[in-house]
Design a protein around this motif. Structure first.
Motif, PDB file in Angstrom:
ATOM      1  N   LEU A 137      41.833   6.841  54.474  1.00 18.72           N
ATOM      2  CA  LEU A 137      42.564   7.560  55.525  1.00 18.72           C
ATOM      3  C   LEU A 137      42.684   9.028  55.147  1.00 18.72           C
ATOM      4  O   LEU A 137      43.275   9.370  54.119  1.00 18.72           O
ATOM      5  CB  LEU A 137      43.947   6.938  55.714  1.00 18.72           C
ATOM      6  CG  LEU A 137      43.947   5.430  56.011  1.00 18.72           C
ATOM      7  CD1 LEU A 137      45.352   4.865  55.951  1.00 18.72           C
ATOM      8  CD2 LEU A 137      43.316   5.153  57.357  1.00 18.72           C
ATOM      9  N   VAL A 138      42.127   9.895  55.993  1.00 17.97           N
ATOM     10  CA  VAL A 138      42.128  11.337  55.763  1.00 17.97           C
ATOM     11  C   VAL A 138      42.882  11.997  56.910  1.00 17.97           C
ATOM     12  O   VAL A 138      42.738  11.594  58.066  1.00 17.97           O
ATOM     13  CB  VAL A 138      40.681  11.884  55.689  1.00 17.97           C
ATOM     14  CG1 VAL A 138      40.654  13.392  55.545  1.00 17.97           C
ATOM     15  CG2 VAL A 138      39.925  11.226  54.534  1.00 17.97           C
ATOM     16  N   PHE A 139      43.669  13.011  56.581  1.00 19.12           N
ATOM     17  CA  PHE A 139      44.419  13.726  57.606  1.00 19.12           C
ATOM     18  C   PHE A 139      43.453  14.410  58.588  1.00 19.12           C
ATOM     19  O   PHE A 139      42.519  15.082  58.168  1.00 19.12           O
ATOM     20  CB  PHE A 139      45.341  14.776  56.978  1.00 19.12           C
ATOM     21  CG  PHE A 139      46.444  14.179  56.149  1.00 19.12           C
ATOM     22  CD1 PHE A 139      47.492  13.478  56.730  1.00 19.12           C
ATOM     23  CD2 PHE A 139      46.434  14.316  54.767  1.00 19.12           C
ATOM     24  CE1 PHE A 139      48.505  12.925  55.974  1.00 19.12           C
ATOM     25  CE2 PHE A 139      47.448  13.763  53.999  1.00 19.12           C
ATOM     26  CZ  PHE A 139      48.480  13.070  54.597  1.00 19.12           C
ATOM     27  N   SER A 140      43.694  14.235  59.886  1.00 25.71           N
ATOM     28  CA  SER A 140      42.832  14.832  60.916  1.00 25.71           C
ATOM     29  C   SER A 140      42.736  16.343  60.781  1.00 25.71           C
ATOM     30  O   SER A 140      41.685  16.926  61.015  1.00 25.71           O
ATOM     31  CB  SER A 140      43.349  14.495  62.314  1.00 25.71           C
ATOM     32  OG  SER A 140      43.206  13.125  62.569  1.00 25.71           O
ATOM     33  N   ARG A 141      43.848  16.957  60.393  1.00 29.29           N
ATOM     34  CA  ARG A 141      43.849  18.424  60.258  1.00 29.29           C
ATOM     35  C   ARG A 141      42.863  18.901  59.187  1.00 29.29           C
ATOM     36  O   ARG A 141      42.480  20.072  59.156  1.00 29.29           O
ATOM     37  CB  ARG A 141      45.254  18.925  59.948  1.00 29.29           C
ATOM     38  CG  ARG A 141      45.744  18.494  58.574  1.00 29.29           C
ATOM     39  CD  ARG A 141      47.063  19.134  58.187  1.00 29.29           C
ATOM     40  NE  ARG A 141      47.399  18.811  56.831  1.00 29.29           N
ATOM     41  CZ  ARG A 141      48.249  17.867  56.442  1.00 29.29           C
ATOM     42  NH1 ARG A 141      48.899  17.163  57.355  1.00 29.29           N
ATOM     43  NH2 ARG A 141      48.469  17.641  55.168  1.00 29.29           N
ATOM     44  N   ASP A 142      42.450  17.981  58.280  1.00 24.31           N
ATOM     45  CA  ASP A 142      41.546  18.333  57.189  1.00 24.31           C
ATOM     46  C   ASP A 142      40.088  17.965  57.460  1.00 24.31           C
ATOM     47  O   ASP A 142      39.237  18.079  56.584  1.00 24.31           O
ATOM     48  CB  ASP A 142      41.998  17.650  55.881  1.00 24.31           C
ATOM     49  CG  ASP A 142      43.313  18.206  55.369  1.00 24.31           C
ATOM     50  OD1 ASP A 142      43.730  19.287  55.836  1.00 24.31           O
ATOM     51  OD2 ASP A 142      43.911  17.570  54.483  1.00 24.31           O
TER      52      ASP A 142
END
Length: 170
Positions: A137-142
């Motif tokens: 799970l990766v932050f969308s902003r990144d």
């Protein structure tokens, strides 16, 4: 220097001893492992480091080294990485390798590999057929901070862990 090939093979170009040749044929090591081992030996000599494995996907080569060896492999001012990048014609990342025992180890690996993108967590997803994969799970902003395309990073994570890995943005 500790490497996947023996010390004699590190120092010779073009040929491998019978034991290392057998490792190569059985898929325990790859041509890339041999090439990188020799390049690192030329750069670092008998430095007290451990080179474990090299993994390649797309335009990225990831070197997996022993604990605490990343700064030595990168070199002062990044000179070793610049040399490797020039010689291989691909971008090079260096990460610490450790035995994968659970999701915490996979999360640490993902954090190192996906930096500067932020990793929120790692889950194991069990498939109905009995298989499994890691859901990173990766932050969308990144999304734009990933060092390479998500598919390439998934391939590298899958090669390192031996289990399919998929990146999801939250």
């Amino acid at each position: 220097m500790k490497a996947p090939i023996c010390e004699v093979c590190l120092k010779t170009d073009g040929i491998l001893c019978p034991a290392d040749e057998k490792k190569l044929e059985e898929g325990i090591i790859t041509e890339l492992d041999v090439k990188i081992s020799r390049m690192l030996y030329k750069l670092l000599g008998d430095a007290d480091i451990e080179f474990k494995k090299a993994v390649e996907a797309g335009d990225l080569v990831v070197l997996i080294v022993g604990e605490g060896d990343v700064p030595i492999v990168i070199g002062k001012g990044g000179k070793n990485i610049k040399y490797l990048t020039r010689e291989l014609g691909k971008r090079v990342r260096v990460i610490e390798g450790r035995e994968i025992r659970g999701t915490e180890d996979v999360k640490k690996l993902a954090i190192d590999l996906l930096y500067p993108a932020g990793v929120f967590g790692v889950n194991i997803v069990y498939k109905p057929d009995g298989g499994k994969y890691y859901k990173i799970l990766v932050f969308s902003r990144d999304r734009n901070k990933l060092p390479e395309k998500a598919e390439v990073l998934e391939s590298i994570l899958s090669q390192i862990t031996g289990v399919e890995a998929k990146i999801f943005f939250i």
